[in-house]
Write an enzyme that holds these catalytic residues in place. Sequence first.
Site, PDB file in Angstrom:
ATOM      1  N   CYS A 102       0.871  -1.173   0.000  1.00 15.30           N
ATOM      2  CA  CYS A 102       0.000   0.000   0.000  1.00 15.30           C
ATOM      3  C   CYS A 102       0.904   1.217   0.000  1.00 15.30           C
ATOM      4  O   CYS A 102       1.617   1.463   0.982  1.00 15.30           O
ATOM      5  CB  CYS A 102      -0.914  -0.002   1.224  1.00 15.30           C
ATOM      6  SG  CYS A 102      -1.932   1.487   1.349  1.00 15.30           S
ATOM      7  N   GLY A 103       0.894   1.974  -1.085  1.00 11.29           N
ATOM      8  CA  GLY A 103       1.802   3.101  -1.220  1.00 11.29           C
ATOM      9  C   GLY A 103       1.519   4.211  -0.222  1.00 11.29           C
ATOM     10  O   GLY A 103       2.434   4.754   0.414  1.00 11.29           O
ATOM     11  N   ASN A 187       1.437  -5.258  -6.074  1.00 10.60           N
ATOM     12  CA  ASN A 187       0.055  -5.685  -5.922  1.00 10.60           C
ATOM     13  C   ASN A 187      -0.669  -5.374  -7.230  1.00 10.60           C
ATOM     14  O   ASN A 187      -0.200  -4.562  -8.033  1.00 10.60           O
ATOM     15  CB  ASN A 187      -0.619  -5.018  -4.707  1.00 10.60           C
ATOM     16  CG  ASN A 187      -0.644  -3.508  -4.818  1.00 10.60           C
ATOM     17  OD1 ASN A 187       0.007  -2.914  -5.664  1.00 10.60           O
ATOM     18  ND2 ASN A 187      -1.401  -2.861  -3.945  1.00 10.60           N
ATOM     19  N   GLU A 244     -10.780  -0.636  -4.193  1.00 14.49           N
ATOM     20  CA  GLU A 244      -9.703  -1.494  -3.704  1.00 14.49           C
ATOM     21  C   GLU A 244     -10.231  -2.850  -3.265  1.00 14.49           C
ATOM     22  O   GLU A 244     -11.305  -2.948  -2.663  1.00 14.49           O
ATOM     23  CB  GLU A 244      -8.976  -0.835  -2.529  1.00 14.49           C
ATOM     24  CG  GLU A 244      -8.138   0.368  -2.897  1.00 14.49           C
ATOM     25  CD  GLU A 244      -7.138   0.715  -1.808  1.00 14.49           C
ATOM     26  OE1 GLU A 244      -6.457  -0.203  -1.322  1.00 14.49           O
ATOM     27  OE2 GLU A 244      -7.042   1.898  -1.445  1.00 14.49           O
ATOM     28  N   CYS A 253      -5.283   5.860  -3.298  1.00  7.73           N
ATOM     29  CA  CYS A 253      -4.559   4.582  -3.386  1.00  7.73           C
ATOM     30  C   CYS A 253      -3.210   4.884  -4.017  1.00  7.73           C
ATOM     31  O   CYS A 253      -3.145   5.266  -5.192  1.00  7.73           O
ATOM     32  CB  CYS A 253      -5.335   3.564  -4.213  1.00  7.73           C
ATOM     33  SG  CYS A 253      -4.452   1.992  -4.431  1.00  7.73           S
ATOM     34  N   GLY A 254      -2.137   4.745  -3.245  1.00 10.52           N
ATOM     35  CA  GLY A 254      -0.816   5.121  -3.737  1.00 10.52           C
ATOM     36  C   GLY A 254      -0.335   4.248  -4.874  1.00 10.52           C
ATOM     37  O   GLY A 254       0.103   4.745  -5.923  1.00 10.52           O
ATOM     38  N   THR A 255      -0.408   2.925  -4.686  1.00 11.98           N
ATOM     39  CA  THR A 255       0.008   2.041  -5.768  1.00 11.98           C
ATOM     40  C   THR A 255      -0.920   2.182  -6.964  1.00 11.98           C
ATOM     41  O   THR A 255      -0.500   2.049  -8.115  1.00 11.98           O
ATOM     42  CB  THR A 255       0.052   0.580  -5.296  1.00 11.98           C
ATOM     43  OG1 THR A 255      -1.194   0.240  -4.661  1.00 11.98           O
ATOM     44  CG2 THR A 255       1.198   0.347  -4.313  1.00 11.98           C
TER      45      THR A 255
END
Length: 314
Positions: A102-103, A187, A244, A253-255
């Site tokens: 999780c970024g 991910n 997510e 959501c970072g990624t």
Amino acid sequence: MTETLPAPAAVVLAGLSGLEFAKGHGTGNDFVLIADPDGLRPLTAEQVAVLCDRHQGIGGDGLIRAIPSRLLPEGQELLASEPDAEWFMDYRNNDGSIAEMCGNGVRAFVHFLLDSGLARLDDNSVLKVGTRAGVKVVTLVPEGYAVDMGPWAFIHPEEAAERAVDSLVTARGLDGERPALSITMGNPHTVLALAGLDELAALPLTEIPAVHPVPPNGTNVEFVVPAEPLVQDGKGHVTMRVHERGVGETQSCGTGACAAAAAIRYWAGAGAPSRWDVQVPGGVVGVEFLPAASDGEHVVLSGPATIVARGRLA
């Protein structure tokens, strides 16, 4: 601050009485954070789900346990090649399921470590964090923290190279199946572009989008609108919402932001910029693509992180 929880939540959390926690977020992507320096607080999926429940628990998109890497098998493997990765980010989704990465969570995790006095980081140093998607290197930047997220890659590389899309997505509020591109950031993500901000805003995102073919461990789905013009002041600009896995829609959501920038950049073709701003409901994160000598192009995610509360379970 204490939480008095009704049954059955109180029953689920009975063994966690006295547990100290913090609540933090990165651009609205929020987490319950706990420190477990001795590895004495393993949590069940049911306990995580109750702690993350916004009505009977503390509330959060996920839970992060800070545990020394040496106390987890996954962390021990990382220490063999990265002995400085002292702390491991044990991340769980809102429903209690384990997630690889999780970024926004990395930034919140590092801010939690610093705020708790468990680690140090200054302008002349880096902090290495163990995760289930490998070691992430974090530095301080004016906007908060920058995280080297490692390389990005296509989940279905042959189809992506041949057709520039490799998936189809069906979602409530969209007509028919939409072409998309599935990308891994450690991910899984599936990115589809929409025609405009009105279409993006109208999406309910209360149901899980259907993705075909779905990656083996499921996928996060990013709905993205490129700006017009796409490139401004040397940066690419996009607006994104995300559904997510194991959570539902989140403020950020970072990624997912990294995957969205990677997909739009790929579709834009030669000459697309290496730096991007991704607007999410909770704010703006920066994404930058950097060449790497050995394992492909790396993605650096930058943005703020905040601790908003600390407390103890009753």
